[in-house]
Motif scaffolding. Structure first.
Motif, mmCIF file in Angstrom:
data_model
loop_
_atom_site.group_PDB
_atom_site.id
_atom_site.type_symbol
_atom_site.label_atom_id
_atom_site.label_comp_id
_atom_site.label_asym_id
_atom_site.label_seq_id
_atom_site.Cartn_x
_atom_site.Cartn_y
_atom_site.Cartn_z
ATOM 1 N N CYS A 1 -3.286 -5.184 -12.596
ATOM 2 C CA CYS A 1 -3.066 -5.980 -13.826
ATOM 3 C C CYS A 1 -1.753 -6.735 -13.715
ATOM 4 N N GLU A 2 -0.709 -6.078 -13.232
ATOM 5 C CA GLU A 2 0.595 -6.752 -13.135
ATOM 6 C C GLU A 2 0.535 -7.922 -12.149
ATOM 7 N N LEU A 3 -0.245 -7.761 -11.079
ATOM 8 C CA LEU A 3 -0.399 -8.888 -10.132
ATOM 9 C C LEU A 3 -1.079 -10.062 -10.824
ATOM 10 N N TRP A 4 -2.119 -9.739 -11.603
ATOM 11 C CA TRP A 4 -2.810 -10.819 -12.323
ATOM 12 C C TRP A 4 -1.907 -11.435 -13.395
ATOM 13 N N PHE A 5 -1.045 -10.592 -14.003
ATOM 14 C CA PHE A 5 -0.081 -11.153 -14.982
ATOM 15 C C PHE A 5 0.788 -12.200 -14.280
ATOM 16 N N HIS B 1 -6.787 13.674 -9.108
ATOM 17 C CA HIS B 1 -7.482 12.620 -8.351
ATOM 18 C C HIS B 1 -7.394 11.246 -9.023
ATOM 19 N N ASP B 2 -7.630 11.171 -10.344
ATOM 20 C CA ASP B 2 -7.748 9.859 -11.001
ATOM 21 C C ASP B 2 -6.416 9.184 -11.317
ATOM 22 N N GLU B 3 -5.299 9.847 -11.022
ATOM 23 C CA GLU B 3 -4.033 9.151 -11.266
ATOM 24 C C GLU B 3 -3.912 7.936 -10.336
ATOM 25 N N MET B 4 -4.515 8.037 -9.160
ATOM 26 C CA MET B 4 -4.502 6.894 -8.228
ATOM 27 C C MET B 4 -5.173 5.679 -8.883
ATOM 28 N N LEU B 5 -6.327 5.914 -9.506
ATOM 29 C CA LEU B 5 -7.041 4.820 -10.183
ATOM 30 C C LEU B 5 -6.161 4.220 -11.290
ATOM 31 N N PHE B 6 -5.475 5.109 -12.019
ATOM 32 C CA PHE B 6 -4.613 4.676 -13.130
ATOM 33 C C PHE B 6 -3.490 3.763 -12.605
ATOM 34 N N ILE B 7 -2.895 4.183 -11.502
ATOM 35 C CA ILE B 7 -1.783 3.393 -10.931
ATOM 36 C C ILE B 7 -2.298 2.058 -10.397
ATOM 37 N N ILE B 8 -3.374 2.122 -9.618
ATOM 38 C CA ILE B 8 -3.885 0.886 -8.992
ATOM 39 C C ILE B 8 -4.342 -0.115 -10.063
ATOM 40 N N THR B 9 -4.981 0.380 -11.120
ATOM 41 C CA THR B 9 -5.425 -0.543 -12.177
ATOM 42 C C THR B 9 -4.222 -1.237 -12.808
ATOM 43 N N LEU C 1 0.819 -1.225 0.000
ATOM 44 C CA LEU C 1 0.000 0.000 0.000
ATOM 45 C C LEU C 1 0.853 1.276 0.000
ATOM 46 N N ASP C 2 2.162 1.048 -0.012
ATOM 47 C CA ASP C 2 3.051 2.209 -0.080
ATOM 48 C C ASP C 2 3.572 2.421 -1.504
ATOM 49 N N CYS C 3 3.034 1.649 -2.433
ATOM 50 C CA CYS C 3 3.572 1.678 -3.806
ATOM 51 C C CYS C 3 2.766 2.570 -4.746
#
Ligand code: HEM
Length: 363
Positions: A47-51, A35-43, A20-22
């Motif tokens: 995705c990388e975790l699912w990869f 505001h929405d850059e957080m959504l961009f990063i988390i998405t 959660l610090d990433c």
């Protein structure tokens, strides 16, 4: 980085302090941040975790196929994990819908800060492509350079090494080639199926000739169509013709692997072949799911950046859209439906093959 959290706690087990610090928006912290850059990063991170999960399962399916002895039933885990890969990819496609709640104006507010960063550089995504079986020629980018030119130097060697190793496609092919039921004693699946197709087409020709409702011209037209169908079948029955078609890139599996896949499709009601049939289906599912992800991702990019070039320098939407069709891997399996004939026309199985199938005996 060390974690201070005890491993016996939920957050310790999941290393949540690090995870959660990433999320560090480039647009800044607190009120300066878009505001929405957080959504961009988390998405992207999710995705990388699912990869990572996809690679974990894909490697294991390839290993299972490599280890299964000729004539043995396929372990169900190969199917379960392949179906899971398809489910994860479908989930990634759904995730596009969450990111699409971002207004393109908001994206424009921080997109300039990202250059030259692009998911083009996703090493895990390239690994998935390589392992799944996307060929080097298919991976050539819009400008003629290979992906590796976009990948950080440190990761290029690893990708190159992976390209030298057997892929899931190679494992599927050699597993199919080991299927022992194609030629047993005097029995040849290819000959038996070819005879059955000839009989079926012969009946069709006779029915056309005898149909009084057709004019002479119509009869001629339908007879020509029947010959076209026969020629299509011949590309499968004649190894030489098959090799010619494969050389054009329209087929990729070896002739024997293709016949084995057809055998599984045709006789999949035999309990012994059901797991194999489900695996072929799951591979088609993954291929389709990836194509749909690629297409949805292309549409999302179009919606967010219109016709601008990508932050990695590609033509953006047009490049991404082209990959949806160009990077398919298992189209030979979808093409098998071309060669299916009605159940009533299928040749009966040779008694020895039947015994091998039902009695789990070795050839
Ligand atoms: C606002 C949302 C997004 C936009 C506008 C976008 C745009 C693009 C563009 C234009 C490219 C082509 C390369 C380039 O020139 O940069 C690309 C590639 C790529 N993007 Fe995205 N993307 C978005 C979200 C995502 C997400 C959430 C993922 C998930 C990890 C992702 C994964 C990829 C991958 C793997 C590639 C390489 C595809 C390939 O070369 O076949 N993208 N993206």
């Amino acid at each position: 980085m060390e974690t201070n959290q005890p491993i016996d706690s939920y957050s310790g087990y999941l290393h949540l302090d690090r995870l959660l610090d990433c999320q560090r928006p480039r647009s800044g912290q607190a009120e300066q941040a878009v505001h929405d850059e957080m959504l961009f990063i988390i998405t992207h991170q999710s995705c990388e975790l699912w990869f990572k999960q996809i690679l974990h399962d894909m490697r294991s399916v390839a290993d299972i196929l490599h280890d299964v002895p000729s004539g043995s039933s396929l372990p169900d885990t190969a199917v379960v994990r392949s179906r899971r890969i398809a489910a994860v990819v479908r989930h990634l496609t759904d995730q596009c819908g969450i990111l699409e709640t971002m207004d393109p104006c908001d994206y424009a507010d921080f997109r300039g800060l990202l250059y030259p960063i692009s998911a083009f550089q996703s090493v895990q995504f390239r690994k998935i492509e390589i392992l799944f079986g996307v060929r080097r020629e298919q991976q050539v980018l819009y400008d003629g350079y290979a992906h590796s030119s976009r990948i950080p130097v440190a990761d290029r060697d690893e990708l190159r090494r992976m390209e030298e190793e057997p892929t899931l496609f190679d494992r599927v092919q050699s597993w199919l080639e080991r299927l022992p039921f194609l030629e047993v004693g005097g029995y040849s699946f290819r000959r038996a199926y070819q005879d059955a197709v000839r009989r079926m087409l012969g009946r069709e020709r006779e029915a056309i000739r005898e149909n009084e409702a057709f004019s002479a011209l119509e009869k001629q037209k339908y007879l020509v169509e029947t010959s076209t169908v026969e020629e299509r079948f011949d590309t499968l029955f004649d190894p030489e013709r098959y090799r010619e078609i494969a050389a054009t890139g329209r087929r990729r599996f070896s002739h024997r692997a293709m016949l084995a896949a057809l055998f599984i499709m045709v006789y999949h009601d035999r309990p012994r072949l059901q797991t194999s049939r489900r695996l072929l289906d799951a591979l088609i599912d993954i291929d389709e799911a990836l194509a749909l992800w690629r297409y949805h991702h292309a549409l999302m990019a179009h919606r967010m950046i219109g016709e601008k070039i990508g932050s990695g320098g590609s033509s953006g939407f047009h490049y991404l859209k082209s990959t949806a069709e160009n990077r398919r891997v298992y189209t030979d399996l979808t093409a098998l439906a071309t060669y299916l004939i009605p159940r009533t026309d299928r040749p009966a199985l040779d008694p020895h093959v039947l015994h091998m199938l039902d009695g789990e005996i070795s050839p």
